[in-house]
Scaffold this active site. Structure first.
Site, PDB file in Angstrom:
ATOM      1  N   HIS A  37       6.556   7.699   3.354  1.00  0.00           N
ATOM      2  CA  HIS A  37       7.578   6.050   2.862  1.00  0.00           C
ATOM      3  C   HIS A  37       8.042   7.539   1.024  1.00  0.00           C
ATOM      4  O   HIS A  37       7.390   8.034   0.216  1.00  0.00           O
ATOM      5  CB  HIS A  37       6.567   5.728   2.121  1.00  0.00           C
ATOM      6  CG  HIS A  37       4.934   6.076   1.212  1.00  0.00           C
ATOM      7  ND1 HIS A  37       4.920   5.933  -0.167  1.00  0.00           N
ATOM      8  CD2 HIS A  37       4.311   6.431   1.358  1.00  0.00           C
ATOM      9  CE1 HIS A  37       4.363   6.432  -0.235  1.00  0.00           C
ATOM     10  NE2 HIS A  37       4.060   6.140   0.034  1.00  0.00           N
ATOM     11  N   ASP A  79       9.359   5.458  -1.519  1.00  0.00           N
ATOM     12  CA  ASP A  79       8.725   5.392  -2.739  1.00  0.00           C
ATOM     13  C   ASP A  79       7.905   5.093  -3.369  1.00  0.00           C
ATOM     14  O   ASP A  79       6.940   5.675  -3.201  1.00  0.00           O
ATOM     15  CB  ASP A  79       8.697   3.715  -2.557  1.00  0.00           C
ATOM     16  CG  ASP A  79       7.863   2.953  -1.809  1.00  0.00           C
ATOM     17  OD1 ASP A  79       7.768   3.889  -0.361  1.00  0.00           O
ATOM     18  OD2 ASP A  79       7.346   2.012  -1.886  1.00  0.00           O
ATOM     19  N   ASP A 103       2.022  11.118  -3.249  1.00  0.00           N
ATOM     20  CA  ASP A 103       1.771  10.074  -3.486  1.00  0.00           C
ATOM     21  C   ASP A 103       3.614   9.725  -2.535  1.00  0.00           C
ATOM     22  O   ASP A 103       3.399   8.717  -3.768  1.00  0.00           O
ATOM     23  CB  ASP A 103       1.231   8.912  -3.281  1.00  0.00           C
ATOM     24  CG  ASP A 103       0.884   7.703  -2.663  1.00  0.00           C
ATOM     25  OD1 ASP A 103       1.272   7.696  -1.405  1.00  0.00           O
ATOM     26  OD2 ASP A 103       0.708   6.993  -3.214  1.00  0.00           O
ATOM     27  N   GLU A 159       7.138   1.160   0.846  1.00  0.00           N
ATOM     28  CA  GLU A 159       5.717   1.001   1.450  1.00  0.00           C
ATOM     29  C   GLU A 159       4.402  -0.171   0.144  1.00  0.00           C
ATOM     30  O   GLU A 159       4.231  -0.134   0.394  1.00  0.00           O
ATOM     31  CB  GLU A 159       5.172   2.612   1.818  1.00  0.00           C
ATOM     32  CG  GLU A 159       4.007   2.568   2.911  1.00  0.00           C
ATOM     33  CD  GLU A 159       2.883   2.758   1.767  1.00  0.00           C
ATOM     34  OE1 GLU A 159       1.457   2.441   1.915  1.00  0.00           O
ATOM     35  OE2 GLU A 159       3.301   2.607  -0.386  1.00  0.00           O
ATOM     36  N   GLU A 160       5.212   0.638  -1.024  1.00  0.00           N
ATOM     37  CA  GLU A 160       4.266   0.586  -1.640  1.00  0.00           C
ATOM     38  C   GLU A 160       4.065  -0.840  -2.586  1.00  0.00           C
ATOM     39  O   GLU A 160       3.219  -1.454  -3.175  1.00  0.00           O
ATOM     40  CB  GLU A 160       4.077   1.334  -3.783  1.00  0.00           C
ATOM     41  CG  GLU A 160       4.445   2.459  -3.433  1.00  0.00           C
ATOM     42  CD  GLU A 160       3.181   3.183  -3.450  1.00  0.00           C
ATOM     43  OE1 GLU A 160       2.180   2.207  -3.074  1.00  0.00           O
ATOM     44  OE2 GLU A 160       2.761   4.554  -3.255  1.00  0.00           O
ATOM     45  N   GLU A 178       0.242  10.513   4.815  1.00  0.00           N
ATOM     46  CA  GLU A 178      -0.435  10.442   2.929  1.00  0.00           C
ATOM     47  C   GLU A 178      -1.140  10.979   2.500  1.00  0.00           C
ATOM     48  O   GLU A 178      -1.963  11.740   3.114  1.00  0.00           O
ATOM     49  CB  GLU A 178      -0.546   8.824   3.280  1.00  0.00           C
ATOM     50  CG  GLU A 178       0.083   7.871   3.173  1.00  0.00           C
ATOM     51  CD  GLU A 178       0.698   7.023   2.457  1.00  0.00           C
ATOM     52  OE1 GLU A 178       0.467   7.279   1.172  1.00  0.00           O
ATOM     53  OE2 GLU A 178       1.555   6.173   2.628  1.00  0.00           O
ATOM     54  N   HIS A 212      -1.571   6.132  -7.440  1.00  0.00           N
ATOM     55  CA  HIS A 212      -1.313   5.446  -8.445  1.00  0.00           C
ATOM     56  C   HIS A 212      -1.668   5.849  -9.917  1.00  0.00           C
ATOM     57  O   HIS A 212      -2.320   4.980 -10.508  1.00  0.00           O
ATOM     58  CB  HIS A 212      -1.834   4.140  -7.689  1.00  0.00           C
ATOM     59  CG  HIS A 212      -1.236   3.751  -6.895  1.00  0.00           C
ATOM     60  ND1 HIS A 212      -1.781   2.942  -5.607  1.00  0.00           N
ATOM     61  CD2 HIS A 212      -0.756   4.747  -5.198  1.00  0.00           C
ATOM     62  CE1 HIS A 212      -0.819   2.510  -4.707  1.00  0.00           C
ATOM     63  NE2 HIS A 212       0.069   3.654  -4.841  1.00  0.00           N
TER      64      HIS A 212
END
Length: 388
Positions: free
Chosen positions: A79, A81, A111, A143-144, A168, A360
């Protein structure tokens, strides 16, 4: 033709392209700058490029790059984003790579924009004439939050690679199973009034207290009756995440809302979870007609399981991934785009550089020690599935 950047430069350019995905409009951004940057690089390497706008999103796009012809091959997916960030907790600029202490710090380094920087490096030396099967690169949007990019791609693409790797951060351990995720808002409609005369109103908080009691019983049912020991949290989970209600101490609460999330085991359907939730609340719904409702907050993400194929070890993707990575496969509790990529009809694993422990988090980083290991794994996978 301009020269392609080295790993550090490509990572820095990707991190500098802010592409935050959020359910809050004040944070949410498009991802076109990242997509166009990747398209420029891979086009220089001879890939054919397809950029598609993702429906029902604001300035969000998917990129599919293809090198070579024929059927089957390898898909490397990720992803484009990132999550939002808390600027006060970062010790550096989240959108500028800080190369320090044998780590690359920056929002998205692990990530998972770093994965695309690795792909760029390993594909520089490929000769398209040597490819017997195609190599695909997929960069998705959102994706997030909603996984809108992966959902759209799975429904509208006709490619069918033999195998797919979603990069990932797994510390390069192949992940072949994860839980599903869904979230609901439970609402209680009471009747407001003066707190001195409670019999003239209906207190929504008091009803929600009973709702929570039923949900706790449902959690206990999950813990007792449903297990998958491949997970470090073996049961399905039900989390009471956020609650709000009322407006003043001297008023009977007229409205109360509870947001919950459910994480299902592979084999459990969304319909089953909703039925369990409905059954748990049914006695209260009958006691308080028309006052208790629940609705999905955003689209659910299904669970994922890639089973070993009934074929020789040399052809089973899980066995190949374990052999090349040097790690046994495992299960994780978080959700990914894997179930959507799996819908293409390919054997699918989740495996990439960096640790989910950094994802995150403030001061997210990718360690220098990941570079050689990741490039060797990617080259080995390309060799096996595109060149052999």
């Amino acid at each position: 033709m301009t020269s392609l950047p080295n790993f550090t430069d490509s990572l820095s350019q990707l991190i500098a392209c802010s592409s935050i995905s959020s359910t809050l409009p004040s944070w949410d951004q498009g991802n076109l700058e990242v997509i166009q940057l990747l398209a420029t690089w891979f086009e220089q390497l001879g890939f054919t490029i397809d950029i598609q706008a993702v429906p029902d999103t604001s300035n969000k796009f998917n990129l599919l790059a293809k090198l070579g012809n024929g059927e089957g091959g390898l898909l490397l997916a990720g992803h484009s984003d990132t999550v939002p960030f808390d600027e006060n907790r970062w010790q550096s600029n989240p959108h500028q790579v800080l190369n320090q202490d044998d780590k690359f710090f920056g929002l998205g380094t692990c990530d998972m924009k770093g994965f695309f920087a690795f792909i760029l490096q390993v594909t520089k030396g490929l000769n398209v004439k040597q490819l017997k099967k195609p190599l695909y690169i997929l960069a998705t949007a959102d994706e997030e939050t909603t996984m809108a990019g992966a959902r759209f791609f799975a429904k509208n693409q006709h490619i069918k690679p033999d195998v797919a790797i979603i990069g990932e951060p797994t510390n390069l351990v192949p992940v072949v199973m994860h839980k599903g995720h869904m979230s609901h808002r439970i609402s209680v409609e009471g009747k407001s009034g003066h707190s001195s005369k409670p019999n003239l109103g209906v207190n929504a908080i008091e009803i929600m207290y009973k709702v929570i009691g039923q949900l706790i019983k449902l959690k206990e049912t999950f813990d007792t009756n449903y297990k998958n020991d491949a997970f470090d949290v073996p049961a399905p989970t039900l989390n009471l995440g956020a609650i709000s209600g009322g407006d003043n101490a001297n008023r009977i609460c007229g409205h109360c809302h509870l947001d919950i999330d459910l994480r299902s085991l592979p084999g459990m359907s969304d319909a089953e979870l909703i039925n369990w939730l409905s059954d748990a609340l049914k006695p209260l719904a009958e006691q308080y007609p028309g006052r208790i409702t629940f609705e999905e907050m955003h689209p659910s993400s299904p669970s994922f399981e890639q089973k070993k194929q009934e074929q020789s070890i040399s052809e089973c993707f899980i066995s190949v991934a374990e052999e090349i990575s040097g790690h046994s496969c495992c299960a994780v509790n978080y959700a990914t785009e894997a179930p959507y990529i799996q819908q293409l009809g390919c054997q699918t694993i989740v495996m990439g550089p960096g640790s989910i422990d950094q994802a995150h988090q403030p001061n997210e980083f990718l360690a220098h020690s990941e570079i050689d290991k990741t490039e060797k794994i990617l080259l080995s996978m390309i060799q096996r599935y595109c060149l052999s």
